[in-house]
Structure formats: structure tokens, C-alpha cells
Design a protein around this motif. Structure first.
Motif, PDB file in Angstrom:
ATOM      1  N   THR A  50      10.404 -20.019  -5.096  1.00 28.71           N
ATOM      2  CA  THR A  50      10.368 -19.316  -6.377  1.00 28.71           C
ATOM      3  C   THR A  50      10.781 -17.865  -6.174  1.00 28.71           C
ATOM      4  N   SER A  52       9.719 -14.214  -7.533  1.00 29.24           N
ATOM      5  CA  SER A  52       8.602 -13.607  -8.259  1.00 29.24           C
ATOM      6  C   SER A  52       9.106 -12.733  -9.401  1.00 29.24           C
ATOM      7  N   ASP A  53       8.288 -12.640 -10.425  1.00 30.57           N
ATOM      8  CA  ASP A  53       8.579 -11.790 -11.575  1.00 30.57           C
ATOM      9  C   ASP A  53       7.912 -10.449 -11.331  1.00 30.57           C
ATOM     10  N   GLN A  54       8.692  -9.438 -11.035  1.00 30.56           N
ATOM     11  CA  GLN A  54       8.131  -8.139 -10.696  1.00 30.56           C
ATOM     12  C   GLN A  54       7.878  -7.261 -11.911  1.00 30.56           C
ATOM     13  N   GLU A  56       5.714  -7.543 -14.203  1.00 22.53           N
ATOM     14  CA  GLU A  56       4.287  -7.371 -14.475  1.00 22.53           C
ATOM     15  C   GLU A  56       3.677  -6.249 -13.651  1.00 22.53           C
ATOM     16  N   SER A  57       4.199  -5.988 -12.459  1.00 22.81           N
ATOM     17  CA  SER A  57       3.590  -4.996 -11.588  1.00 22.81           C
ATOM     18  C   SER A  57       4.158  -3.580 -11.792  1.00 22.81           C
TER      19      SER A  57
END
Length: 69
Positions: A50, A52-54, A56-57
Motif C-alpha cells: 500500500t 500511505s496517505d500522508q 492526514e499527518s
């Protein structure tokens, strides 16, 4: 400079860790073979890998008072 004197870049196949010379004539680079390339593709299709969806951070950026509009 002749090819025998040039340093050729070698990488490891991501699937089997075999040393692979990174050059245009290697159609499967960075993989060593079609088989290893398809094993990796199957891993992505099965959801084993996968990205990652960064978003959000990341902190929210607020505009300072009197910002140009």
C-alpha cells in the motif's frame, strides 16, 4: 571511456534479491525477470503493498492576519 572501464550500476531485484545490472537492454529492470515482475504485480493486486496517505499527518496552514487576497 570503453564499457569495460565504466562502472555499471547494479541493484537487487525487489522480489528475489538477485543482482541486476541497471541498463536499457534489461527490459525488466529493476526486476531480474518477467516472473519476478509478475510476482510483484500480483502482490499489488492482492493488496499486500500500500501507499500511505500522508495528508492526514500534515498540519493545517492558517493565513496570517491581513494576508493578501
Amino acid at each position: 571511456m570503453t564499457e569495460s572501464r565504466q562502472t555499471r550500476l547494479q541493484v537487487k531485484c525487489p522480489t528475489c534479491q538477485t543482482a541486476v545490472v541497471w541498463e536499457p537492454k534489461n527490459a525488466f529492470r529493476p526486476f531480474c525477470s518477467q516472473r519476478c515482475k509478475l510476482i510483484d504485480l500480483g502482490g499489488w493486486a492482492d493488496g499486500k503493498y500500500t501507499v500511505s496517505d500522508q495528508t492526514e499527518s500534515l498540519p493545517e496552514i492558517s493565513e496570517p492576519d491581513g494576508a493578501y487576497r
